[in-house]
Design a protein around this motif. Structure first.
Motif, mmCIF file in Angstrom:
data_model
loop_
_atom_site.group_PDB
_atom_site.id
_atom_site.type_symbol
_atom_site.label_atom_id
_atom_site.label_comp_id
_atom_site.label_asym_id
_atom_site.label_seq_id
_atom_site.Cartn_x
_atom_site.Cartn_y
_atom_site.Cartn_z
ATOM 1 N N MET A 1 -10.221 -5.123 -27.518
ATOM 2 C CA MET A 1 -10.054 -4.218 -26.385
ATOM 3 C C MET A 1 -9.242 -4.874 -25.274
ATOM 4 S SD MET A 1 -13.939 -2.706 -26.345
ATOM 5 C CE MET A 1 -13.730 -1.725 -24.861
ATOM 6 N N LYS A 2 -9.567 -6.125 -24.977
ATOM 7 C CA LYS A 2 -8.826 -6.842 -23.927
ATOM 8 C C LYS A 2 -7.357 -7.024 -24.328
ATOM 9 C CE LYS A 2 -9.517 -11.291 -23.415
ATOM 10 N NZ LYS A 2 -10.142 -12.581 -23.037
ATOM 11 N N SER A 3 -7.127 -7.375 -25.588
ATOM 12 C CA SER A 3 -5.760 -7.579 -26.067
ATOM 13 C C SER A 3 -4.930 -6.302 -25.943
ATOM 14 C CB SER A 3 -5.796 -8.055 -27.523
ATOM 15 O OG SER A 3 -4.504 -8.166 -28.053
ATOM 16 N N SER A 4 -5.576 -5.166 -26.259
ATOM 17 C CA SER A 4 -4.865 -3.886 -26.156
ATOM 18 C C SER A 4 -4.506 -3.569 -24.706
ATOM 19 C CB SER A 4 -5.724 -2.774 -26.754
ATOM 20 O OG SER A 4 -5.031 -1.548 -26.748
ATOM 21 N N ALA A 5 -5.442 -3.850 -23.802
ATOM 22 C CA ALA A 5 -5.153 -3.615 -22.383
ATOM 23 C C ALA A 5 -4.032 -4.535 -21.896
ATOM 24 C CB ALA A 5 -6.412 -3.830 -21.552
ATOM 25 N N LEU A 6 -4.041 -5.807 -22.340
ATOM 26 C CA LEU A 6 -2.979 -6.736 -21.959
ATOM 27 C C LEU A 6 -1.615 -6.266 -22.457
ATOM 28 C CD1 LEU A 6 -4.779 -10.143 -22.636
ATOM 29 C CD2 LEU A 6 -3.898 -9.359 -20.413
#
Length: 304
Positions: free
Chosen positions: A229-234
């Motif tokens: 999820m964090k990677s997608s937001a980044l």
């Protein structure tokens, strides 16, 4: 069949047989000869067998007595070893601890480091660390300790709060440049969002917790893994709702930013759970003390 057999009578018999004398056996057991005689008579009556032939001047084991003695002595030796091992494991810092824990950043980064340092301090303790996500039962699933997020039902377990985890709504600067910044949580329905297991995002005003709002999210990406999820937001693929400690490095670097100043999500408590046990083994007491006293040392928080 022999559930009423008195173990004290059996032990008295084995000591009499070993010492070859009621007087010496009574000295070892710290009782009177008459008490030992009564125990032996009681045992023979229960079995319906003469174990020791005795006169005022001598005694000897009968054939049945010799058979019974040999097997009882072996059984008592095993019991003494079991008692010694049980007491030793309970009172010394050794043995295994079975731990269930939430996965992701908390399990893999925080609890993992905490466990490694604890094992360095206590090399005779083995730890089984389980990251299965379903809610476990400490008794049925044979776990000693559980790290668990969220409010708890009244389960009768001991719950030691480790911290309150701040939740936040984040996006990359690139996403905001391309799609704009939502001014109110209700605006999230017009944005791409990255979701995990929570589809209803609840907010309250920082200045007044009685003012609440709820938004139903339909995500651009659905994944229950916080790192993904964090990677997608980044990557700029959407707005994400995550615990702040998952993103401390990104918040400090400015690669992810908070979206709302006046609206916030309630904190999520993190607990260490265990059964109430009057005779808790020393290894569990030591781990519980270590975890509760040192947990926050392993938590990297964003700069204020």
């Amino acid at each position: 069949m022999y559930q009423d057999l008195n173990l004290a009578d059996v032990r008295a018999f084995t000591v009499i047989a070993e010492k070859g004398s009621f007087t010496l056996a009574a000295e070892k057991l710290g009782c009177s000869r008459s008490h030992l005689s009564k125990q032996l008579t009681q045992l023979e009556r229960y079995l319906g067998v003469t174990l020791i032939t005795r006169t005022t001047r001598a005694q000897r084991l009968t054939e049945q007595g010799m058979f019974f003695y040999e097997r009882c002595r072996h059984a008592l030796d095993i019991m003494e070893q079991a008692v010694a091992k049980t007491v030793d494991d309970a009172h010394n810092l050794q043995g295994k601890i079975n731990i269930n824990c939430v996965g992701g950043y908390i399990g893999e980064e925080i609890v993992n480091q905490l466990v490694n340092d604890f094992m360095t301090l206590h090399p005779n303790i083995q730890i089984h660390l389980d990251f299965s996500s379903q809610r476990v039962d400490l008794v049925l699933d044979e776990f000693d300790l559980v790290f668990r997020m969220g409010e708890l039902e009244d389960s009768g377990l001991v719950a030691r709060k480790l911290m309150d985890i701040a939740n936040c709504t984040l996006a990359s600067p690139g996403y905001i440049t391309r799609h704009g910044r939502p001014e109110h949580p209700k605006d999230l329905k017009h944005h791409a969002c990255v979701t995990g297991s929570v589809y209803h995002w609840n907010y309250h005003r920082r200045s007044d917790k009685t003012q609440k709002t709820e938004v139903t999210i339909t995500g651009a990406l659905l994944c229950k893994n916080g790192r993904v999820m964090k990677s997608s937001a980044l990557a700029g693929n959407g707005i994400v709702r995550l615990p702040e400690i998952y993103c401390s490095a990104e918040l400090n670097a400015g690669t992810l930013v908070h979206l709302f100043d006046d609206w916030t999500i309630s904190d999520t408590p993190l607990y260490l759970l265990y059964n109430r046990d009057q005779y808790q083994p020393a290894r569990l007491k030591q781990f519980i003390d270590f975890a509760t006293q040192n947990f926050m040392k392993y938590v990297e928080l964003p700069d204020a």
